[in-house]
Write a protein that holds these residues in place. Structure first.
Motif, PDB file in Angstrom:
ATOM      1  N   LYS A 150      -2.117  -8.099   2.403  1.00 22.90           N
ATOM      2  CA  LYS A 150      -2.442  -8.743   1.127  1.00 22.90           C
ATOM      3  C   LYS A 150      -3.905  -9.166   1.042  1.00 22.90           C
ATOM      4  CE  LYS A 150       2.224 -10.706   0.932  1.00 22.90           C
ATOM      5  NZ  LYS A 150       3.019 -11.965   0.912  1.00 22.90           N
ATOM      6  N   SER A 151      -4.670  -8.908   2.082  1.00 27.52           N
ATOM      7  CA  SER A 151      -6.029  -9.439   2.136  1.00 27.52           C
ATOM      8  C   SER A 151      -6.968  -8.797   1.113  1.00 27.52           C
ATOM      9  CB  SER A 151      -6.609  -9.275   3.547  1.00 27.52           C
ATOM     10  OG  SER A 151      -6.660  -7.908   3.918  1.00 27.52           O
ATOM     11  N   LEU A 152      -6.799  -7.498   0.835  1.00 32.48           N
ATOM     12  CA  LEU A 152      -7.713  -6.832  -0.097  1.00 32.48           C
ATOM     13  C   LEU A 152      -7.581  -7.371  -1.525  1.00 32.48           C
ATOM     14  CD1 LEU A 152      -9.940  -4.655  -0.078  1.00 32.48           C
ATOM     15  CD2 LEU A 152      -8.203  -3.027  -0.837  1.00 32.48           C
ATOM     16  N   PRO A 153      -6.361  -7.436  -2.104  1.00 32.03           N
ATOM     17  CA  PRO A 153      -6.261  -8.028  -3.447  1.00 32.03           C
ATOM     18  C   PRO A 153      -6.658  -9.498  -3.473  1.00 32.03           C
ATOM     19  CG  PRO A 153      -4.076  -7.545  -2.551  1.00 32.03           C
ATOM     20  CD  PRO A 153      -5.064  -6.891  -1.663  1.00 32.03           C
ATOM     21  N   ALA A 154      -6.359 -10.229  -2.395  1.00 32.42           N
ATOM     22  CA  ALA A 154      -6.772 -11.631  -2.340  1.00 32.42           C
ATOM     23  C   ALA A 154      -8.288 -11.739  -2.358  1.00 32.42           C
ATOM     24  CB  ALA A 154      -6.205 -12.297  -1.091  1.00 32.42           C
ATOM     25  N   TYR A 155      -8.949 -10.880  -1.589  1.00 33.52           N
ATOM     26  CA  TYR A 155     -10.407 -10.899  -1.532  1.00 33.52           C
ATOM     27  C   TYR A 155     -11.013 -10.629  -2.902  1.00 33.52           C
ATOM     28  CZ  TYR A 155     -15.101  -9.030  -0.829  1.00 33.52           C
ATOM     29  OH  TYR A 155     -16.447  -8.778  -0.939  1.00 33.52           O
ATOM     30  N   LYS A 193      -3.364 -19.993 -11.841  1.00 34.27           N
ATOM     31  CA  LYS A 193      -2.150 -20.233 -11.039  1.00 34.27           C
ATOM     32  C   LYS A 193      -1.568 -18.937 -10.482  1.00 34.27           C
ATOM     33  CE  LYS A 193      -0.636 -24.546 -13.213  1.00 34.27           C
ATOM     34  NZ  LYS A 193       0.462 -25.214 -13.957  1.00 34.27           N
ATOM     35  N   SER A 194      -1.549 -17.912 -11.302  1.00 34.30           N
ATOM     36  CA  SER A 194      -0.871 -16.679 -10.891  1.00 34.30           C
ATOM     37  C   SER A 194      -1.729 -15.804  -9.982  1.00 34.30           C
ATOM     38  CB  SER A 194      -0.456 -15.862 -12.127  1.00 34.30           C
ATOM     39  OG  SER A 194      -1.600 -15.470 -12.870  1.00 34.30           O
ATOM     40  N   HIS A 195      -3.041 -15.951 -10.047  1.00 34.15           N
ATOM     41  CA  HIS A 195      -3.924 -15.094  -9.264  1.00 34.15           C
ATOM     42  C   HIS A 195      -4.770 -15.888  -8.263  1.00 34.15           C
ATOM     43  CE1 HIS A 195      -2.763 -12.397 -12.493  1.00 34.15           C
ATOM     44  NE2 HIS A 195      -3.372 -11.389 -11.900  1.00 34.15           N
ATOM     45  N   PHE A 196      -5.599 -16.791  -8.786  1.00 34.20           N
ATOM     46  CA  PHE A 196      -6.561 -17.466  -7.922  1.00 34.20           C
ATOM     47  C   PHE A 196      -5.879 -18.288  -6.830  1.00 34.20           C
ATOM     48  CE2 PHE A 196      -9.462 -20.880  -6.739  1.00 34.20           C
ATOM     49  CZ  PHE A 196     -10.618 -20.169  -6.454  1.00 34.20           C
ATOM     50  N   MET A 197      -4.895 -19.094  -7.187  1.00 30.03           N
ATOM     51  CA  MET A 197      -4.232 -19.943  -6.191  1.00 30.03           C
ATOM     52  C   MET A 197      -3.416 -19.116  -5.202  1.00 30.03           C
ATOM     53  SD  MET A 197      -5.399 -22.852  -6.531  1.00 30.03           S
ATOM     54  CE  MET A 197      -4.399 -23.526  -5.207  1.00 30.03           C
ATOM     55  N   ASN A 198      -2.808 -18.035  -5.672  1.00 27.97           N
ATOM     56  CA  ASN A 198      -2.080 -17.152  -4.752  1.00 27.97           C
ATOM     57  C   ASN A 198      -3.027 -16.507  -3.740  1.00 27.97           C
ATOM     58  OD1 ASN A 198       0.494 -17.559  -5.730  1.00 27.97           O
ATOM     59  ND2 ASN A 198       0.410 -15.864  -7.197  1.00 27.97           N
ATOM     60  N   ALA A 199      -4.200 -16.112  -4.217  1.00 28.75           N
ATOM     61  CA  ALA A 199      -5.197 -15.521  -3.314  1.00 28.75           C
ATOM     62  C   ALA A 199      -5.686 -16.553  -2.302  1.00 28.75           C
ATOM     63  CB  ALA A 199      -6.374 -14.977  -4.118  1.00 28.75           C
ATOM     64  N   THR A 200      -5.855 -17.781  -2.735  1.00 32.45           N
ATOM     65  CA  THR A 200      -6.271 -18.855  -1.832  1.00 32.45           C
ATOM     66  C   THR A 200      -5.217 -19.098  -0.757  1.00 32.45           C
ATOM     67  OG1 THR A 200      -7.532 -19.912  -3.613  1.00 32.45           O
ATOM     68  CG2 THR A 200      -6.983 -21.266  -1.702  1.00 32.45           C
ATOM     69  N   ASN A 201      -3.948 -19.031  -1.141  1.00 36.44           N
ATOM     70  CA  ASN A 201      -2.861 -19.212  -0.164  1.00 36.44           C
ATOM     71  C   ASN A 201      -2.830 -18.075   0.856  1.00 36.44           C
ATOM     72  OD1 ASN A 201      -2.021 -21.592  -1.371  1.00 36.44           O
ATOM     73  ND2 ASN A 201      -0.567 -20.555  -2.743  1.00 36.44           N
ATOM     74  N   VAL A 202      -3.071 -16.845   0.413  1.00 36.63           N
ATOM     75  CA  VAL A 202      -3.125 -15.707   1.329  1.00 36.63           C
ATOM     76  C   VAL A 202      -4.250 -15.908   2.334  1.00 36.63           C
ATOM     77  CG1 VAL A 202      -3.651 -13.242   1.517  1.00 36.63           C
ATOM     78  CG2 VAL A 202      -2.089 -14.046  -0.257  1.00 36.63           C
ATOM     79  N   ARG A 203      -5.375 -16.375   1.855  1.00 36.90           N
ATOM     80  CA  ARG A 203      -6.515 -16.628   2.743  1.00 36.90           C
ATOM     81  C   ARG A 203      -6.166 -17.671   3.807  1.00 36.90           C
ATOM     82  NH1 ARG A 203     -12.580 -18.223   0.529  1.00 36.90           N
ATOM     83  NH2 ARG A 203     -13.730 -17.665   2.427  1.00 36.90           N
ATOM     84  N   SER A 204      -5.501 -18.737   3.399  1.00 35.20           N
ATOM     85  CA  SER A 204      -5.107 -19.789   4.346  1.00 35.20           C
ATOM     86  C   SER A 204      -4.138 -19.253   5.398  1.00 35.20           C
ATOM     87  CB  SER A 204      -4.472 -20.959   3.594  1.00 35.20           C
ATOM     88  OG  SER A 204      -5.390 -21.553   2.707  1.00 35.20           O
ATOM     89  N   LYS A 205      -3.165 -18.442   4.960  1.00 39.98           N
ATOM     90  CA  LYS A 205      -2.190 -17.871   5.900  1.00 39.98           C
ATOM     91  C   LYS A 205      -2.870 -16.931   6.888  1.00 39.98           C
ATOM     92  CE  LYS A 205       1.853 -18.135   2.860  1.00 39.98           C
ATOM     93  NZ  LYS A 205       2.856 -17.355   2.076  1.00 39.98           N
ATOM     94  N   LEU A 206      -3.829 -16.146   6.395  1.00 41.20           N
ATOM     95  CA  LEU A 206      -4.539 -15.205   7.265  1.00 41.20           C
ATOM     96  C   LEU A 206      -5.314 -15.957   8.345  1.00 41.20           C
ATOM     97  CD1 LEU A 206      -5.282 -12.216   7.750  1.00 41.20           C
ATOM     98  CD2 LEU A 206      -7.247 -12.549   6.234  1.00 41.20           C
ATOM     99  N   ILE A 207      -5.965 -17.045   7.972  1.00 40.75           N
ATOM    100  CA  ILE A 207      -6.706 -17.853   8.951  1.00 40.75           C
ATOM    101  C   ILE A 207      -5.751 -18.413  10.007  1.00 40.75           C
ATOM    102  CG2 ILE A 207      -8.045 -19.982   9.246  1.00 40.75           C
ATOM    103  CD1 ILE A 207      -9.267 -19.423   6.475  1.00 40.75           C
ATOM    104  N   GLN A 208      -4.583 -18.880   9.582  1.00 42.72           N
ATOM    105  CA  GLN A 208      -3.588 -19.404  10.519  1.00 42.72           C
ATOM    106  C   GLN A 208      -3.105 -18.316  11.478  1.00 42.72           C
ATOM    107  OE1 GLN A 208      -0.543 -21.122   8.051  1.00 42.72           O
ATOM    108  NE2 GLN A 208      -1.932 -22.627   7.153  1.00 42.72           N
ATOM    109  N   GLU A 209      -2.918 -17.106  10.960  1.00 38.19           N
ATOM    110  CA  GLU A 209      -2.471 -15.998  11.807  1.00 38.19           C
ATOM    111  C   GLU A 209      -3.530 -15.635  12.844  1.00 38.19           C
ATOM    112  OE1 GLU A 209      -1.375 -12.896   9.115  1.00 38.19           O
ATOM    113  OE2 GLU A 209       0.248 -14.071   8.208  1.00 38.19           O
TER     114      GLU A 209
END
Length: 496
Positions: A313-318, A381-397
């Protein structure tokens, strides 16, 4: 002579200095030359971001990067061409025309070089300033060459793209015009062109090099990087630039900087399962397998298959995050305070709207629109915040798989890996003629292997392994010197 000839054929520079920049004759980088990406400001040359909207703009102040390099004796040759405002991965999206890959022969000239001049304000203003000769003691005269694309230019059919957005910086190094170059990496803009031109391209940890004087594309991702054919020179330059800067609010504090480069006797290397062989072209796949086999034979290395689920999911989040920040950052270009201003406008189409329409290129306009939507009441809400959450999860991983502690929060896994290894690009650089036909979404896919490390701010470096083939080494946030030392170890294996 070589500088002029190659600039005419490959369109590497937006401006070439004719007046030698002021630098010390002694220093860590004495007797070295470098090229600077044209989105890092200098007082001795224009800074255009390869955009019409900043044509002929000269900064009233010096960037921290160029100042530090001058203090250590390095000589600036010129400012390099790039994708406009860093938006692209081909170096075809420039107001000044494309930069071509110097590893492939371009037979005819595609640009002309014209001499220009300007006056820049001196550092010191004397008390006896008179208006009869305002340039005396207070202004410095500068001359430079600027590239102008030929109206009938032709790109040879076998030419391949150089990669972007720091394509001009990579081309200057690959063509042996400078010892090293400074570029910027937002989602792979140093590593991808380094891969395509077979040089080292280092993206440090986010915040390690000052961004003071860097014209922002996306400030939570923009990182100044270093490119060279010599890994030891990359380390020397990084040592000069790796300093806390109070002018940059994102600069890592001195107490959080890690200088340790000691590696374990047994180095654990992680191979992400999500970056599978199935997506690689045959030439890249062959080099990849050869490299892994050689690492497996060495008693110094252990290879492990790891999983980072958020990579998918990193590419669309980026692209959601980067376009959102870009739409905000580029709002300042209205033609009123500086830069290009339209000469024709009506009450129906105001001056600032006409200026932006004429001043920005197609790709920049596209990303402004995408970013504005992501920041709208629905898209937030539907795009920006979801992308921010993906970024946070990736850092945790990433934190869960790395053995070394995170620079800021000290999270780590004692049984984890030391480095991540993966390809930089899935294929050889496409032909220019082919790339011009791809859709925007298809072009964004070129960043699929580089953006995850940018989202997490991790240090990563491209290691050349053959013509236009390279692989990345990434480490935990803050452990830049270990990444550089490990890259040197792999280079010494001489896998080609």
């Amino acid at each position: 002579m070589m500088l002029r000839q190659l600039s005419l054929k490959y369109n590497i520079f937006t401006s070439i200095a004719l007046t030698k920049s002021e630098s010390n004759s002694v220093g860590t980088l004495a007797n070295t030359s470098y090229a600077l990406k044209d989105n890092i400001v200098t007082r001795d040359a224009p800074t255009t971001c390869s955009s019409r909207i900043l044509t002929n703009y000269v900064s009233p102040f010096e960037s921290t990067v160029s100042r530090l390099l001058a203090e250590e004796g390095s000589h600036l040759v010129g400012k390099t061409n790039m994708d406009e405002f860093g938006m692209g991965n081909s170096c075809l999206n420039s107001h000044f025309g494309p930069t071509l890959n110097p590893l492939y022969e371009q037979k005819s000239d595609i640009v002309d070089l014209k001499e220009k001049e300007f006056w820049t304000r001196g550092e010191k203003i004397t008390e006896d300033l008179t208006f009869e000769n305002p340039h005396t003691d207070t202004y410095l005269h500068r001359n430079y060459l600027v590239s102008e694309l030929k109206s009938d230019y032709k790109v040879d059919p076998e030419m391949r793209i150089v990669g972007g957005s720091s394509g001009g910086s990579a081309a200057a190094v690959a063509a042996d015009l400078v010892d090293y170059a400074v570029g910027t990496d937002t989602g792979g803009s140093v590593r991808l062109p380094s891969c395509y031109t077979s040089i080292f391209g280092f993206k440090p940890s986010y915040g390690r090099i000052s961004r003071w004087g860097l014209i922002p594309y996306a400030q939570s991702l923009d990182t100044i990087g270093i490119m060279s054919k010599d890994i030891k020179l990359v380390r020397r330059v990084f040592g000069v630039l790796d300093k806390y800067d109070s002018s940059d609010p994102t600069s890592v504090s001195q107490e959080n900087r890690i200088y340790d480069d000691n590696l374990n006797s047994k180095i654990k290397i992680g191979i992400p399962a999500e970056m599978s062989l199935g997506n690689l072209e045959d030439d890249v796949k062959e080099k990849w397998r050869k490299m892994l086999k050689q690492l497996q034979k060495s008693p110094k290395f252990e290879l492990f298959l790891i999983s980072l689920p958020s990579l998918s999911k990193s590419l669309p989040a980026y692209y959601t995050l980067v376009t959102s920040e870009a739409s905000s950052n580029l709002a300042r270009y209205d033609g009123i305070r500086y830069g290009y201003r339209t000469g024709e406008y009506t009450s129906v189409e105001p001056e600032f709207a006409k200026t932006r329409s004429e001043g920005f290129g197609v790709e920049v306009k596209r990303r402004i629109i995408l970013g504005s939507y992501s920041l709208s009441s629905y898209g937030y809400k539907s795009h920006f915040m979801n992308a921010t959450n993906v970024r946070s999860k990736l850092i945790q991983e990433f934190n869960r798989v790395f053995k070394e502690p995170h620079m800021l929060n000290k999270n780590h896994n004692p049984d984890g890996i030391d480095f991540i290894l993966c390809p930089t690009a899935t294929s050889l650089p496409p032909l220019v003629s082919q790339y011009q036909k791809v859709t925007p979404v298809e072009s964004y896919m070129n960043d699929i292997l580089t953006v995850p490390f940018s989202l997490a701010g991790l240090p990563a470096i491209n290691i050349p392994l053959g013509r236009s083939v390279g692989f990345q080494v990434a480490g935990q946030l803050g452990h830049d010197y270990k990444v550089l030392k490990f890259a040197q170890m792999i280079d010494e294996l001489q896998i080609r």
